[in-house]
Design an enzyme around this catalytic site. Structure first.
Site, short mmCIF file in Angstrom:
data_model
loop_
_atom_site.label_atom_id
_atom_site.label_comp_id
_atom_site.label_asym_id
_atom_site.label_seq_id
_atom_site.Cartn_x
_atom_site.Cartn_y
_atom_site.Cartn_z
N ARG A 128 0.75 -1.07 0.03
CA ARG A 128 0.07 0.06 -0.19
C ARG A 128 0.91 1.24 -0.02
O ARG A 128 0.39 2.43 0.25
CB ARG A 128 -0.68 0.02 1.16
CG ARG A 128 -1.82 -1.16 1.23
CD ARG A 128 -2.81 -1.11 0.12
NE ARG A 128 -3.62 -2.22 -0.01
CZ ARG A 128 -3.87 -2.97 -1.28
NH1 ARG A 128 -3.00 -2.70 -2.02
NH2 ARG A 128 -4.93 -3.90 -1.09
N CYS A 129 2.12 1.15 -0.24
CA CYS A 129 3.03 2.24 -0.29
C CYS A 129 2.99 3.02 -1.57
O CYS A 129 2.81 2.27 -2.78
CB CYS A 129 4.25 1.88 -0.20
SG CYS A 129 5.63 3.08 -0.20
N GLY A 130 3.18 4.28 -1.67
CA GLY A 130 3.30 5.17 -3.05
C GLY A 130 4.21 4.62 -3.79
O GLY A 130 4.30 4.76 -5.13
#
Length: 176
Positions: A49-51
């Site tokens: 869920r990291c950019g």
């Protein structure tokens, strides 16, 4: 991993401490770097869920480009920055369906602090290009371990296919 006078010739070597650290795959199997073979490794702490998750695509491209020449990306999910899915099964599914990941993935680990996985406790001793060692700054921090056992550190925003990383990997692999 071997000691080498040239990036294209290898000779037997003594076992590196990194090679013997117990690892657990995302499927729950015990292994170690030594079990994975004499390769150049690109170790990355990943988070679904990291950019920076689009780096998965470039990591997989690198696996496909160099995998047959003695290279492997190794993905270590971590929720230390609160951006990873809750279970190893969910992570495995996400990586497979979203990015088509074929490189080895491992169980979730801590990368910083007193409970850091022993592999990361060792890797974080390596300095980055500015000479700074210590804590992993964020998801997708990269460590290249060359066949001679040297650890090279690259911070999260450096793309996996950056010229610095690619040159290091290519110079460490046999001509092919």
């Amino acid at each position: 991993m071997t000691i080498s006078d040239s990036p294209h010739e290898t000779t037997p070597h003594e076992t590196s401490p990194l090679e013997t650290i117990p690892l657990t795959t995302i499927d729950g199997k015990s292994t170690s770097l030594a079990d994975l073979g004499d390769k150049v490794f690109l170790i990355v702490n990943v988070a679904s869920r990291c950019g920076l998750a689009p780096q998965y695509k470039k990591l997989e491209e690198m696996q496909k480009t160099y995998g047959d020449r003695g290279f492997s990306v190794l993905g270590f999910p971590s929720n230390q920055f609160l951006q990873e899915l809750s279970t190893d099964d969910a992570i495995k599914e996400y990586c497979s369906t979203t990015w088509g990941i074929t490189f080895p993935m491992f169980e979730k680990v801590k990368v910083n602090g007193k409970n850091a996985h022993p592999l990361y406790a060792e890797l974080t001793k390596a300095p980055d290009s500015s000479g700074k060692a210590g804590k992993v700054k964020w998801n997708f921090e990269k460590f290249v371990i060359t066949r001679d056992g040297a650890v090279h550190r690259f911070r999260p925003t450096m793309q996996p296919d950056s010229p610095e990383i690619v040159a290091l990997i290519e110079s460490s692999l046999p001509i092919g």
